[in-house]
Design a protein around this motif. Sequence first.
Motif, PDB file in Angstrom:
ATOM      1  N   ALA A 344     -32.187 -44.607 -55.206  1.00 26.62           N
ATOM      2  CA  ALA A 344     -32.382 -43.925 -53.794  1.00 26.62           C
ATOM      3  C   ALA A 344     -32.245 -44.860 -53.019  1.00 26.62           C
ATOM      4  CB  ALA A 344     -33.695 -43.150 -53.945  1.00 26.62           C
ATOM      5  N   LEU A 345     -31.800 -44.540 -51.932  1.00 26.80           N
ATOM      6  CA  LEU A 345     -31.592 -45.530 -50.592  1.00 26.80           C
ATOM      7  C   LEU A 345     -32.324 -44.932 -49.220  1.00 26.80           C
ATOM      8  CD1 LEU A 345     -29.047 -45.983 -52.745  1.00 26.80           C
ATOM      9  CD2 LEU A 345     -27.669 -46.497 -50.499  1.00 26.80           C
ATOM     10  N   ASP A 346     -33.022 -46.268 -48.830  1.00 32.98           N
ATOM     11  CA  ASP A 346     -33.786 -45.861 -47.460  1.00 32.98           C
ATOM     12  C   ASP A 346     -32.968 -46.689 -46.204  1.00 32.98           C
ATOM     13  OD1 ASP A 346     -34.417 -48.278 -48.078  1.00 32.98           O
ATOM     14  OD2 ASP A 346     -36.505 -47.941 -48.061  1.00 32.98           O
ATOM     15  N   TYR A 347     -31.505 -46.715 -46.533  1.00 26.01           N
ATOM     16  CA  TYR A 347     -30.878 -47.503 -45.446  1.00 26.01           C
ATOM     17  C   TYR A 347     -29.364 -47.014 -45.648  1.00 26.01           C
ATOM     18  CZ  TYR A 347     -30.101 -49.892 -49.917  1.00 26.01           C
ATOM     19  OH  TYR A 347     -29.772 -50.149 -51.151  1.00 26.01           O
ATOM     20  N   THR A 348     -28.461 -47.354 -44.706  1.00 30.65           N
ATOM     21  CA  THR A 348     -27.004 -47.051 -44.791  1.00 30.65           C
ATOM     22  C   THR A 348     -26.307 -48.058 -44.845  1.00 30.65           C
ATOM     23  OG1 THR A 348     -25.390 -45.327 -43.739  1.00 30.65           O
ATOM     24  CG2 THR A 348     -26.810 -46.780 -42.385  1.00 30.65           C
ATOM     25  N   MET A 509     -36.065 -55.127 -48.006  1.00 29.85           N
ATOM     26  CA  MET A 509     -35.349 -55.204 -49.258  1.00 29.85           C
ATOM     27  C   MET A 509     -34.279 -54.173 -49.764  1.00 29.85           C
ATOM     28  SD  MET A 509     -38.553 -56.848 -51.608  1.00 29.85           S
ATOM     29  CE  MET A 509     -39.562 -55.353 -51.578  1.00 29.85           C
ATOM     30  N   VAL A 510     -33.522 -54.442 -50.628  1.00 36.00           N
ATOM     31  CA  VAL A 510     -32.631 -53.598 -51.319  1.00 36.00           C
ATOM     32  C   VAL A 510     -33.336 -53.438 -52.848  1.00 36.00           C
ATOM     33  CG1 VAL A 510     -30.589 -53.001 -52.331  1.00 36.00           C
ATOM     34  CG2 VAL A 510     -30.581 -54.125 -50.114  1.00 36.00           C
ATOM     35  N   ASP A 511     -33.783 -52.393 -53.124  1.00 37.98           N
ATOM     36  CA  ASP A 511     -34.689 -52.282 -54.291  1.00 37.98           C
ATOM     37  C   ASP A 511     -34.471 -51.187 -55.198  1.00 37.98           C
ATOM     38  OD1 ASP A 511     -35.653 -50.156 -53.033  1.00 37.98           O
ATOM     39  OD2 ASP A 511     -37.709 -50.817 -52.644  1.00 37.98           O
ATOM     40  N   THR A 512     -33.411 -50.339 -55.180  1.00 39.49           N
ATOM     41  CA  THR A 512     -32.787 -49.165 -55.809  1.00 39.49           C
ATOM     42  C   THR A 512     -33.927 -47.863 -55.734  1.00 39.49           C
ATOM     43  OG1 THR A 512     -33.440 -49.655 -58.278  1.00 39.49           O
ATOM     44  CG2 THR A 512     -31.517 -50.986 -57.353  1.00 39.49           C
ATOM     45  N   CYS A 513     -35.083 -48.140 -55.367  1.00 38.14           N
ATOM     46  CA  CYS A 513     -35.780 -47.003 -55.221  1.00 38.14           C
ATOM     47  C   CYS A 513     -36.658 -46.453 -54.253  1.00 38.14           C
ATOM     48  CB  CYS A 513     -36.822 -47.352 -56.528  1.00 38.14           C
ATOM     49  SG  CYS A 513     -37.715 -48.946 -55.747  1.00 38.14           S
ATOM     50  N   ALA A 514     -35.921 -47.138 -52.897  1.00 38.65           N
ATOM     51  CA  ALA A 514     -36.524 -46.528 -51.804  1.00 38.65           C
ATOM     52  C   ALA A 514     -37.821 -46.824 -51.334  1.00 38.65           C
ATOM     53  CB  ALA A 514     -36.311 -45.227 -51.428  1.00 38.65           C
ATOM     54  N   ALA A 515     -38.502 -48.063 -51.947  1.00 37.19           N
ATOM     55  CA  ALA A 515     -40.019 -48.642 -52.035  1.00 37.19           C
ATOM     56  C   ALA A 515     -40.640 -47.538 -52.754  1.00 37.19           C
ATOM     57  CB  ALA A 515     -40.269 -48.687 -50.512  1.00 37.19           C
ATOM     58  N   GLU A 516     -40.323 -46.561 -53.607  1.00 36.30           N
ATOM     59  CA  GLU A 516     -41.059 -45.760 -54.198  1.00 36.30           C
ATOM     60  C   GLU A 516     -41.853 -46.643 -55.437  1.00 36.30           C
ATOM     61  OE1 GLU A 516     -40.888 -41.844 -57.233  1.00 36.30           O
ATOM     62  OE2 GLU A 516     -39.110 -42.435 -56.047  1.00 36.30           O
ATOM     63  N   PHE A 517     -41.295 -47.540 -55.518  1.00 34.95           N
ATOM     64  CA  PHE A 517     -41.970 -48.518 -56.892  1.00 34.95           C
ATOM     65  C   PHE A 517     -41.854 -49.787 -56.164  1.00 34.95           C
ATOM     66  CE2 PHE A 517     -39.849 -44.991 -59.375  1.00 34.95           C
ATOM     67  CZ  PHE A 517     -40.825 -44.515 -60.088  1.00 34.95           C
ATOM     68  N   GLU A 518     -43.060 -50.805 -56.746  1.00 35.44           N
ATOM     69  CA  GLU A 518     -43.066 -52.138 -56.481  1.00 35.44           C
ATOM     70  C   GLU A 518     -41.649 -52.868 -57.071  1.00 35.44           C
ATOM     71  OE1 GLU A 518     -44.529 -55.263 -54.527  1.00 35.44           O
ATOM     72  OE2 GLU A 518     -45.483 -53.147 -54.406  1.00 35.44           O
ATOM     73  N   ALA A 519     -41.175 -53.678 -56.322  1.00 38.24           N
ATOM     74  CA  ALA A 519     -39.839 -54.311 -56.695  1.00 38.24           C
ATOM     75  C   ALA A 519     -39.906 -55.756 -56.839  1.00 38.24           C
ATOM     76  CB  ALA A 519     -38.693 -53.854 -55.961  1.00 38.24           C
ATOM     77  N   ALA A 520     -39.250 -56.529 -57.684  1.00 38.42           N
ATOM     78  CA  ALA A 520     -39.242 -58.042 -57.910  1.00 38.42           C
ATOM     79  C   ALA A 520     -38.055 -58.642 -57.196  1.00 38.42           C
ATOM     80  CB  ALA A 520     -39.596 -58.036 -59.403  1.00 38.42           C
ATOM     81  N   THR A 521     -37.345 -57.743 -56.261  1.00 35.96           N
ATOM     82  CA  THR A 521     -36.078 -58.227 -55.599  1.00 35.96           C
ATOM     83  C   THR A 521     -36.081 -59.195 -54.748  1.00 35.96           C
ATOM     84  OG1 THR A 521     -34.031 -57.296 -54.585  1.00 35.96           O
ATOM     85  CG2 THR A 521     -36.125 -56.446 -53.998  1.00 35.96           C
ATOM     86  N   ASN A 522     -35.099 -59.952 -54.710  1.00 36.73           N
ATOM     87  CA  ASN A 522     -34.839 -60.903 -53.476  1.00 36.73           C
ATOM     88  C   ASN A 522     -33.700 -60.696 -52.761  1.00 36.73           C
ATOM     89  OD1 ASN A 522     -37.228 -62.749 -53.079  1.00 36.73           O
ATOM     90  ND2 ASN A 522     -36.953 -63.473 -55.001  1.00 36.73           N
ATOM     91  N   TYR A 523     -33.314 -59.464 -52.826  1.00 37.44           N
ATOM     92  CA  TYR A 523     -32.142 -58.916 -52.148  1.00 37.44           C
ATOM     93  C   TYR A 523     -32.353 -58.316 -50.829  1.00 37.44           C
ATOM     94  CZ  TYR A 523     -27.829 -56.048 -51.921  1.00 37.44           C
ATOM     95  OH  TYR A 523     -26.406 -55.474 -51.528  1.00 37.44           O
TER      96      TYR A 523
END
Length: 1006
Positions: A344-348, A509-523
């Motif tokens: 899910a994306l919360d950006y374009t 952050m780009v996290d694949t889940c629109a911040a629905e879950f905590e992510a370990a990303t550094n993207y």
Amino acid sequence: MSKKILVVGSGPIIIGQAAEFDYSGTQGCLALREEGYEVVLVNNNPATIMTDHTVADTVYCEPLTVPSLTAIIEKERPEALLAGLGGQTALNLAVELDKAEVLKKYNVELLGTSVESIQKGEDRELFRELMNELNQPVPESQVIVSVSEAKQFADHVGYPVISRPAYTLGGRGGGIAETEAELEELIHNGLKASPIHQVIIEKSIAGFKEIEYEIMRDTNGTCISVCNMENFDPVGVHTGDSIVTAPSQTLSDQEYQMLRTASFDIVSALDVIGGCNVQLALDPYSKNYYVIEVNPRVSRSSALASKATGYPIAKLATKVALGYTLDQLQNPLTGHTYASFEPALDYTVVKFPRWPFDKFSEADRKLGTKMRATGEVMAIDRTLEGAFQKAVQSLDTVIPPLTDLDKHLTLPTDLRYFAILELLRQGESIENIHKSTHIDLFFLNVLQNLVEMENTLASYTIESIPEGVIKLAKLYSFTDQSIADLLGCEENNLADVRKSYGIIPAFKMVDTCAAEFEAATNYVYSTYAGVNEIEPLKGSKKALIIGSGPIRIGQGVEFDYSAVKAIESLQAAGWTTVMINNNPETVSTDYETADRLYFDPIQKEVIASIVEHEDIDLVFTQFGGQTAINMAEELEEAGIPLAGVSADMLDGLEDRDRFYSSLKELNIPHVEGSTCHTKNEALEAATHYSYPILCRPSYVIGGQGMVKVKNEKELKQALQETDARHYPIVLDQFMTGKEVEVDLVADGERIFIPEVMEHIEPAGVHSGDSMAIFPSSLPAYVKEAVTEYSEKIVRHSKYKGIMNIQFLWSGENVYVLEVNPRSSRTVPIISKVSGISLVDLAVRLLIEDPACDLATVPAPSWKHVAVKYPLFSSHALPEIDHKLGANMQSTGEGMCLGSTVAEALAKVFSHLPDIQLHPEACFIDADNDYEDLNKPTFEEWIQTDEAAIYVNDQVTPAAKEKRIQALKYGITVFSEPSTFEAYLQSLTIKNAEPTPLPGNITEGVR
């Protein structure tokens, strides 16, 4: 399950098959090794990360042909073959190996999608039959195998019609025909381009919306849509040449679900295992849609979808091919969700193509169903306006002056987006633009918002502009410089006012889940919408590596190789690494490569904000091509610490006057030349030289704008065509001879040169378009002069890091041609063949590693010789004459190894027939000893099925037309006698053994 897996890459970069397959292949190889498999890789593109021993256990830079792969399979005896990550090249080879019963003979299992499924997706007749079975609508079409059949179909449905050859890449051999004459040429070339001589011809549905779904499917039949994308440009422009938005912007939920379901049904019916791309056309005025085509493999769009969502398609597709199901695989970006969870994306996201037309002023800029872009950029933001702006800022090009704006709309060109903006500035309505282009009104409203913001900004001064207007402009990603220009003030003044209002970038952050879950990303990406989501990285020593941006002629995947190797070296030395780049195709923009990835435009304003936020200790500019080096001066002015270079040092090496003055002082011979700031200066300077003269702009890569002029008339014409932005220009006396070059590492005093590279073509042919031998067999006195001059240049400039120097060997003398104070396109080749990483050495010197002493670096031992050769995308640019010269034209390069030069050359030219056995395959237009090979006229010969090699080095309009005609027919053209001589030399070798790259297996990237 197998223990040894053969992975097939995509080969040298051509239009339609670029760095995205290095990214996919690298992910796939690392995923296999993560599972404990031994990886044997075949890919003859030496510029890639995937051909590094950190990625594969054994690497073969061998021809991507059935005989070559058969020999490797016989030698290595792999249990399985993975072909879904190597583009159309690897996919076609898997089908051909199966057809030749090679896989059956050696008991090799094809992992992932089966040959039967590949054929159903790629064979136009089988695909059409399957769509009819599924009741999936396809445009009225007919599979044809002759020009006459095509004419009958076009007469039946009416023009225009679209041609799509089977098993081809990037729309190769296809296009839109408006007339019978266009159709004849299109079908002739299309049948020749298709490996099975099959073309589907269909009624044009140009003007429909083009939508893509990137689908993942496992052996259980579980399907997810990783990402759906909508093309800004309607059907009629190849998706690789279209601006693309993700997720789709104008679909209703009903339309979105309808097309998603259709994609699932198609991929399931094809029994695809892994990644798959489905392209559909939607009627904007009804719910009617058509299926355009399916790519049953990881594609260019897969790389874009992976970077847009953070979902690593190639990595997970590889594991699915091994038998895992999506619900067994964790998404490494979140560390919590499984691969069966749709992103899910919360950006374009906006993808913008990068075209080569700045290199080719004579090219036809019209876009159609055949892809012509060399690369692409991607931008991420919270507003579509902002994403469009950031994408354009990432292109690293100057938009030429626009005339006849309407022609860019009705016949789409690479400049259509900019023509629309200009028309909106002139007051044209979005309704009229929509009628001409069929671009959705939603997108045109976004562009209207940008123009209205320009007008608003222009109505204020720096003293009167309200805080809210600056805030909205930054939300729309207007740069400080562009706002300042509209306000009529200095950039620094605007930046001060902006910061005084507290308007500063946030990082999301780009996290694949629109911040629905905590992510370990550094993207992450920068935006002026919302609050900051990331803390600075922890680490006592932090480095920022500047990437090279989009793939373009002169700056390809080889610079991504250098950037990634620099990251690995810094991490090994205990540094925390930060990467900035905007190319969705590359390994450097894999979030697992650096400790943190910033996906943003490579601009001073952005870099300065990252340096400030992360408290960066050193910024590295040597590994991102000319793009990164060109940033040095303004970064230094902003007080940003640069590794190993200063703006003055770079200017002393790149400014021709200062450089030549230094060479005179050092008593180093150089070709006579002058720097000219105006047209009149150039004409005056030319009177001091004899023709021919080399005319070129300063501070460019790939010889852009460089021409050899034979007289004053040609010089005047060249100067007339040189834009003001390309001044100062350099005039050099043209000299004949052999070109040699070195890549070296320096510590300010000493240098390390593994060996010298010798060009096959004469001086005057750009190094990027030359074939080259490494190590060379040059006389000792030449190598000694090269080493002596290199050392003098380094000591004089106190240069640290990696450097490329080009020389001319003429008679008994060696002259310095130019210095590139950065990594070059040959660094990966030299590093891989010598077994010594030049980038690693350079990084250790730049961070002043006390254990790195150039005096102790052992000289490499040579078991094999490598030949580097260029690849030209003539299939995509058929109107360009590929007569070799000073302006680089090749889109990529390959390499083959052999025990001798002739053996390496035999592999380079293995795809061509032996004209000693088949003289009818070759036609020579030249005064030489091979005249007796000519039998029919050129016009008769070119129509024959045997026509394969055309030789013509003449510089006449007639010769140019013949070369272009030969290229259109898919014939190999030799425009330099020395290249043809190299081909003849290759015929002396009848059997060349597969030769793996030297080196030991090493631990892979993280």
